[in-house]
Motif scaffolding. Structure first.
Motif, PDB file in Angstrom:
ATOM      1  N   CYS A  97       0.928  -0.815   0.057  1.00  0.00           N
ATOM      2  CA  CYS A  97      -0.226  -0.130  -0.268  1.00  0.00           C
ATOM      3  C   CYS A  97       0.776   1.145   0.270  1.00  0.00           C
ATOM      4  CB  CYS A  97      -1.198   0.046   1.402  1.00  0.00           C
ATOM      5  SG  CYS A  97      -1.237   1.677   1.524  1.00  0.00           S
ATOM      6  N   CYS A 100       0.187   3.689   3.339  1.00  0.00           N
ATOM      7  CA  CYS A 100      -0.115   3.306   5.056  1.00  0.00           C
ATOM      8  C   CYS A 100       1.780   2.265   4.844  1.00  0.00           C
ATOM      9  CB  CYS A 100      -1.137   2.505   5.254  1.00  0.00           C
ATOM     10  SG  CYS A 100      -1.644   0.913   4.870  1.00  0.00           S
ATOM     11  N   CYS A 137      -4.367  -0.229  -0.124  1.00  0.00           N
ATOM     12  CA  CYS A 137      -5.679  -0.735   0.622  1.00  0.00           C
ATOM     13  C   CYS A 137      -6.820  -0.291   0.106  1.00  0.00           C
ATOM     14  CB  CYS A 137      -4.556  -1.234   1.794  1.00  0.00           C
ATOM     15  SG  CYS A 137      -4.563   0.085   3.020  1.00  0.00           S
ATOM     16  N   CYS A 140      -6.931   2.433   3.175  1.00  0.00           N
ATOM     17  CA  CYS A 140      -6.466   3.862   2.584  1.00  0.00           C
ATOM     18  C   CYS A 140      -7.865   4.260   1.732  1.00  0.00           C
ATOM     19  CB  CYS A 140      -5.200   3.447   2.155  1.00  0.00           C
ATOM     20  SG  CYS A 140      -4.293   3.287   3.423  1.00  0.00           S
TER      21      CYS A 140
HETATM   22 ZN    ZN Z   1      -3.021   1.164   3.476  1.00  0.00          ZN
END
Ligand code: ZN
Ligand code: ZN
Length: 162
Positions: A97, A100, A137, A140
């Motif tokens: 991701c 994050c 992800c 996110c």
């Molecule tokens: Zn993420």
């Protein structure tokens, strides 16, 4: 990888698996995570306070050369940081991701299929394959939508965008 197999693999390259090297290899194997050199050092130092950073860096290099450990950059999410994992695991793709930094491992038939196709297509003998996939992800994606909505709202009220 079994200690014996690891020892053999290194021996064939003239590298001795000392106690400290074995310790580092075990830690990489057991952590199940993608550790960077500093993270590995911190773990190892708890078990063996005599183990220093230089040894950790040198050992990682040796294990990499010995084909026991893979070095990953994981899409350079953290800049130039490199991560290490043992080769004993079944081949997998890393799904990262880019917001994050969460890393997932994808094990699946498509990877083996890709391998076979590349080998057949180019008459290529693959020694190593590394697949990295970057994106957002599920969490996110939601966060980004909210952030973009907030930014758009800010703009429409002609507030300065931070
Ligand atoms: Zn993420
Ligand atoms: Zn991995």
């Amino acid at each position: 990888m079994r200690a014996e197999a690891a020892r053999e693999s290194l021996k064939s390259k003239g590298i001795r698996l000392t106690r400290q090297r074995q310790l580092l290899l075990d830690l990489l194997e057991r952590s199940g995570k993608h550790l960077d050199a500093e993270g590995l050092y911190r773990l190892a130092n708890q078990l063996d306070p005599k183990l220093n950073r230089v040894t950790v860096y040198r050992t990682l290099k040796l294990l990499k050369e010995g084909g026991l450990v893979d070095e990953l950059d994981l899409m350079h999410f953290e800049g130039d940081q490199h991560y290490y994992e043992t080769r004993s695991k079944q081949e997998h793709a890393h799904v990262i991701c880019l917001r994050c930094g969460k890393v997932e491992e994808f094990f699946g038939d498509p990877l083996q299929k890709l391998r076979r196709q590349v080998e057949a297509h180019f008459g290529f003998q693959i020694l190593i394959a590394r697949t990295e996939i970057g994106g957002y992800c599920a969490h996110c994606q939601v966060m980004r939508e909210q952030e973009m909505a907030a930014a758009a709202e800010g703009k429409s009220q002609s507030k300065p965008v931070a």
